[in-house]
Design an enzyme around this catalytic site. Sequence first.
Site, PDB file in Angstrom:
ATOM      1  N   ASP A 152       9.049 -12.047  -0.557  1.00  0.00           N
ATOM      2  CA  ASP A 152      10.811 -12.158  -0.232  1.00  0.00           C
ATOM      3  C   ASP A 152      11.341 -13.438  -0.808  1.00  0.00           C
ATOM      4  O   ASP A 152      12.687 -13.636  -0.739  1.00  0.00           O
ATOM      5  CB  ASP A 152      10.686 -12.068   1.292  1.00  0.00           C
ATOM      6  CG  ASP A 152      10.183 -10.872   1.988  1.00  0.00           C
ATOM      7  OD1 ASP A 152      10.114  -9.996   1.305  1.00  0.00           O
ATOM      8  OD2 ASP A 152       9.852 -10.865   3.043  1.00  0.00           O
ATOM      9  N   HIS A 285       6.491  -0.052  -1.149  1.00  0.00           N
ATOM     10  CA  HIS A 285       5.568  -0.629  -1.595  1.00  0.00           C
ATOM     11  C   HIS A 285       5.117  -0.905  -3.201  1.00  0.00           C
ATOM     12  O   HIS A 285       4.122  -1.745  -3.555  1.00  0.00           O
ATOM     13  CB  HIS A 285       4.237  -0.531  -0.877  1.00  0.00           C
ATOM     14  CG  HIS A 285       4.513  -0.902   0.615  1.00  0.00           C
ATOM     15  ND1 HIS A 285       5.258  -0.104   1.553  1.00  0.00           N
ATOM     16  CD2 HIS A 285       4.118  -1.978   1.526  1.00  0.00           C
ATOM     17  CE1 HIS A 285       5.386  -0.766   2.656  1.00  0.00           C
ATOM     18  NE2 HIS A 285       4.517  -1.790   2.794  1.00  0.00           N
TER      19      HIS A 285
END
Length: 367
Positions: A152, A285
């Site tokens: 992130d 993912h």
Amino acid sequence: KRKIAVLTSGGDSAGMNAAVRAVVRAGIARGCDVFAVYEGYQGLVDGGNLIKKMSWNDVRGFLEVGGTSIGTARCMPFKQRPGRLQAAEHLVSRGIDSIVVCGGDGSLTGADVFRSEWPGLLDELLANKRITEEQHKSHRYLTIVGLVGSIDNDMSSTDITIGAYTSLARICESVDSIASTAISHSRAFVVEVMGRHCGWLALMAAISTGADFVFLPEKPPSDDDWQTAMCDRLTRRRALGKRNTLVIVAEGALDKNLNPIKPEQIKDILSDRMGLDTRVTTLGHVQRGGSPVAYDRYLATVQGVEAVEAVLRATPETPSPMIGMSQNKVTWRPLMKAVELTHAVATAIGNKDFEKATELRDSEFKL
Ligand code: F6P
């Protein structure tokens, strides 16, 4: 002889293996014993063969492998004191005096809480006769060093986190693939990318793929009628001859009224108002996996070596360091300050106070 444990915790990210390899090899090269703790903090709590002494060859081939080969977990027992007591016992019984943790802010906070309870945990173990007087005496200090592994890029006090550039590369590859269909069929695609509360991946991906519009958590659209503004812009681009339309939506994106915005909503707007044949792709993912790009291998390696240096130089008085990167230089910052700043930014975003969030983010760059 220093005995260092290395573990990976929280969501996996590409480059964690390179970090483990670097800690193991730099540790051995500096005369330390290095242990890998499997399954994150769960391995510390459970002990047994989840804590394994590593040799140079045990990490052969780690550089190019995605995820984390020593496993990771979001561990509940370590959040409770009895779990941490057990973890302390497993460390002391092996003579381990330092831990290098590679994970996100939650994982790094957990490590510092553990350190702050030291030597209280030892006193309790001694009182319960779970360790000897000698072990109690020789383990007065615990050293913690943090490495930031997260796709992130949401940690304060570092420019970049291990895994973020790989994730960005994977998003770009995926969007490039989607462009084939978009251009062939003259379609619109709304692509949702990860990043929890941080728009770094979405913004960087939007710039890198030439997206037409992007929705971020930190900067909701400013126009009152943002739907019309978005459609106008997309129409102008189509009028210039563009056959595909690409909108990127961060998973935590907000609309003008600060409500969560979802890709399906954007799809409906593009279909209903512009008559575009629109599809939604949630990358999920796919963007967290696969072989690390060169930068993440490099970053994790230099930071892993630095983490060993930090272990060797730490004193009982120094706060736990977090190894970061600033202006292309490897940095040491107090771990808890970085975590506090990260939480303050997240809280400001949660309160929709974007100015405050920006001010806090910038504060660390004011010298
Ligand atoms: O923090 C990394 C991250 O991939 C976020 O971008 C995402 O919100 C979250 O983890 C997903 O977590 P999980 O894999 O547990 O569903």
